[in-house]
Write an enzyme that holds these catalytic residues in place. Structure first.
Site, PDB file in Angstrom:
ATOM      1  N   SER A  14     -17.875 -33.857  76.273  1.00 43.10           N
ATOM      2  CA  SER A  14     -16.720 -33.106  75.773  1.00 43.10           C
ATOM      3  C   SER A  14     -15.390 -33.764  76.156  1.00 43.10           C
ATOM      4  CB  SER A  14     -16.752 -31.685  76.338  1.00 43.10           C
ATOM      5  OG  SER A  14     -15.532 -31.051  76.046  1.00 43.10           O
ATOM      6  N   LYS A  65     -21.044 -20.143  69.770  1.00 44.70           N
ATOM      7  CA  LYS A  65     -19.838 -19.495  69.228  1.00 44.70           C
ATOM      8  C   LYS A  65     -20.108 -18.143  68.578  1.00 44.70           C
ATOM      9  CE  LYS A  65     -17.072 -23.610  68.286  1.00 44.70           C
ATOM     10  NZ  LYS A  65     -16.160 -24.248  67.327  1.00 44.70           N
ATOM     11  N   ASP A 101      -9.985 -22.091  66.521  1.00 44.73           N
ATOM     12  CA  ASP A 101     -10.261 -23.138  65.530  1.00 44.73           C
ATOM     13  C   ASP A 101      -9.443 -22.891  64.268  1.00 44.73           C
ATOM     14  OD1 ASP A 101     -12.138 -24.500  67.088  1.00 44.73           O
ATOM     15  OD2 ASP A 101     -13.778 -23.212  66.403  1.00 44.73           O
ATOM     16  N   ALA A 126     -19.014 -24.574  54.606  1.00 41.00           N
ATOM     17  CA  ALA A 126     -19.003 -23.126  54.845  1.00 41.00           C
ATOM     18  C   ALA A 126     -19.828 -22.788  56.083  1.00 41.00           C
ATOM     19  CB  ALA A 126     -19.536 -22.387  53.620  1.00 41.00           C
ATOM     20  N   GLY A 128     -19.749 -23.016  60.547  1.00 40.96           N
ATOM     21  CA  GLY A 128     -18.840 -22.416  61.526  1.00 40.96           C
ATOM     22  C   GLY A 128     -17.405 -22.910  61.365  1.00 40.96           C
ATOM     23  N   ARG A 149     -22.423 -27.478  50.092  1.00 40.22           N
ATOM     24  CA  ARG A 149     -23.704 -27.954  49.552  1.00 40.22           C
ATOM     25  C   ARG A 149     -24.567 -26.774  49.125  1.00 40.22           C
ATOM     26  NH1 ARG A 149     -27.444 -31.270  53.628  1.00 40.22           N
ATOM     27  NH2 ARG A 149     -27.239 -29.299  54.752  1.00 40.22           N
TER      28      ARG A 149
HETATM   29  P1  ATR Z   1     -20.067 -26.655  62.029  1.00 39.41           P
HETATM   30  O1  ATR Z   1     -20.066 -25.691  63.179  1.00 39.41           O
HETATM   31  O2  ATR Z   1     -19.606 -28.049  62.383  1.00 39.41           O
HETATM   32  O3  ATR Z   1     -19.377 -26.119  60.834  1.00 39.41           O
HETATM   33  P2  ATR Z   1     -22.539 -25.978  60.755  1.00 39.41           P
HETATM   34  O4  ATR Z   1     -22.208 -24.545  60.925  1.00 39.41           O
HETATM   35  O5  ATR Z   1     -23.943 -26.458  61.036  1.00 39.41           O
HETATM   36  O6  ATR Z   1     -21.613 -26.890  61.677  1.00 39.41           O
HETATM   37  O7  ATR Z   1     -22.124 -26.418  59.278  1.00 39.41           O
HETATM   38  C1  ATR Z   1     -22.346 -27.717  58.796  1.00 39.41           C
HETATM   39  C2  ATR Z   1     -21.671 -27.848  57.424  1.00 39.41           C
HETATM   40  O8  ATR Z   1     -21.868 -29.185  56.947  1.00 39.41           O
HETATM   41  C3  ATR Z   1     -22.260 -26.920  56.370  1.00 39.41           C
HETATM   42  O9  ATR Z   1     -21.245 -26.601  55.435  1.00 39.41           O
HETATM   43  C4  ATR Z   1     -23.329 -27.830  55.729  1.00 39.41           C
HETATM   44  O10 ATR Z   1     -23.703 -27.465  54.403  1.00 39.41           O
HETATM   45  P3  ATR Z   1     -24.892 -26.377  54.174  1.00 39.41           P
HETATM   46  O11 ATR Z   1     -24.270 -25.030  54.432  1.00 39.41           O
HETATM   47  O12 ATR Z   1     -25.306 -26.567  52.763  1.00 39.41           O
HETATM   48  O13 ATR Z   1     -25.981 -26.708  55.168  1.00 39.41           O
HETATM   49  C5  ATR Z   1     -22.588 -29.135  55.704  1.00 39.41           C
HETATM   50  N1  ATR Z   1     -23.463 -30.312  55.606  1.00 39.41           N
HETATM   51  C6  ATR Z   1     -24.267 -30.802  56.576  1.00 39.41           C
HETATM   52  N2  ATR Z   1     -24.913 -31.910  56.125  1.00 39.41           N
HETATM   53  C7  ATR Z   1     -24.503 -32.092  54.847  1.00 39.41           C
HETATM   54  C8  ATR Z   1     -24.804 -33.070  53.831  1.00 39.41           C
HETATM   55  N3  ATR Z   1     -25.647 -34.082  54.064  1.00 39.41           N
HETATM   56  N4  ATR Z   1     -24.187 -32.953  52.631  1.00 39.41           N
HETATM   57  C9  ATR Z   1     -23.312 -31.942  52.393  1.00 39.41           C
HETATM   58  N5  ATR Z   1     -22.990 -30.998  53.303  1.00 39.41           N
HETATM   59  C10 ATR Z   1     -23.570 -31.066  54.510  1.00 39.41           C
END
Ligand code: ATR
Length: 267
Positions: A14, A65, A101, A126, A128, A149
């Site tokens: 971190s 979180k 955030d 969409a 966290g 996605r």
């Molecule tokens: P964080 O806390 O960083 O937001 P998260 O809650 O796991 O992490 O969210 C990851 C985001 O990246 C989501 O919007 C995810 O899309 P999905 O909701 O469809 O899973 C997106 N993401 C992760 N890998 C991806 C990829 N290869 N292509 C497009 N979107 C991706």
């Protein structure tokens, strides 16, 4: 002495300790910032233990979180977002949970003279981060479009935000050319040379902010620069979520330049 800290797993790499401790040095505060890795089933004990020990404040990161909501009294914004990244102790009652955030994203844009009121903002993602950023920008008066996605997650998030719309990533070529602000809140581009946004959609009236900070110049930001857009790297959001947390805990204006320098020297 005040003790602050971070709850997450893992938290070994971190950047929050050097960033916050640089602020304490600058402010002349007798304080420490420590990282903690509780087991998931011990999260409630960890929060109660921190309170019992007189810890002043904690940041919260992945994977806690959402789960930490159960052990704090969230403020209205954290409640709407459904996630807490900052806890303030004090008093005997349950500690207060905030989500910095959201305001971190807003303050990063403000720092770069990007206005939001009446502007059109596209949030990619969409999860966290995407949730917090979408609520933050909407609260500042932007009209928010969420592309994800998994389209259903974007649609569900948009339903919770007045005036917002959501869809799959295929809406990007249509919505980005008309947008003033674009934020990548997906993990796409993290330690890989990939962008979630088609290059041809980028334009020179756009501010492009990336939540990814490793690498600092993601493919999206590189392509944004080429298109004449204003690039804002992911360290800014990391900086300002910490700035806002520190200001809540201490009631003092944060030394932003010192925190920024410490953060960037550790990236
Ligand atoms: P964080 O806390 O960083 O937001 P998260 O809650 O796991 O992490 O969210 C990851 C985001 O990246 C989501 O919007 C995810 O899309 P999905 O909701 O469809 O899973 C997106 N993401 C992760 N890998 C991806 C990829 N290869 N292509 C497009 N979107 C991706």
């Amino acid at each position: 002495m005040d003790v602050f800290g971070l709850l997450g797993n893992p938290v070994g790499h971190s950047l929050s300790p050097p960033m916050h401790e640089a602020a304490y040095a600058e402010l002349g505060l007798e304080a420490r910032y420590v990282t903690f890795e509780p087991a998931p089933e011990a999260l409630g004990d960890a929060v109660a233990g921190a309170q019992a020990l007189g810890i002043t404040g904690l940041n919260v990161t992945v994977p806690f979180k959402r789960d930490v909501l159960e052990f704090v009294e969230p403020d209205p914004l954290a409640e709407r977002i459904g996630a807490v990244n900052t806890i303030e102790f004090g008093g005997d009652g349950p500690p207060t949970g905030y989500n910095t955030d959201a305001i971190g994203a807003v303050r990063s844009l403000r720092d770069h003279d990007v206005s939001l009121r009446g502007e059109s903002a596209v949030v990619v993602g969409a999860g966290g981060a995407g949730r917090a950023i979408a609520f933050g920008l909407a609260d500042e008066g932007a009209t928010v479009t969420i592309a994800n996605r998994t389209a259903s997650k974007a649609e569900r998030l948009a339903d919770a935000i007045p005036g917002a719309t959501g869809g799959g990533l295929e809406i990007l070529p249509d919505v980005v050319p008309r947008a003033d602000v674009l934020v990548n809140a997906t993990t796409v581009g993290m330690d890989e040379d990939r962008s979630p946004v088609p290059t041809t959609a980028l334009h020179d009236n756009l501010a492009v902010m990336d939540a990814v900070y490793s690498p600092l110049e993601t493919r999206l930001l590189r392509e944004a620069t080429t298109a004449g857009a204003t690039p804002i790297d992911g360290a800014w959001m990391l900086l300002y979520q910490g700035v806002d947390a520190l200001e809540r805990w201490t009631g003092t204006e944060a030394p932003v330049a010192a925190m920024n320098e410490a953060l960037r020297s550790h990236l």
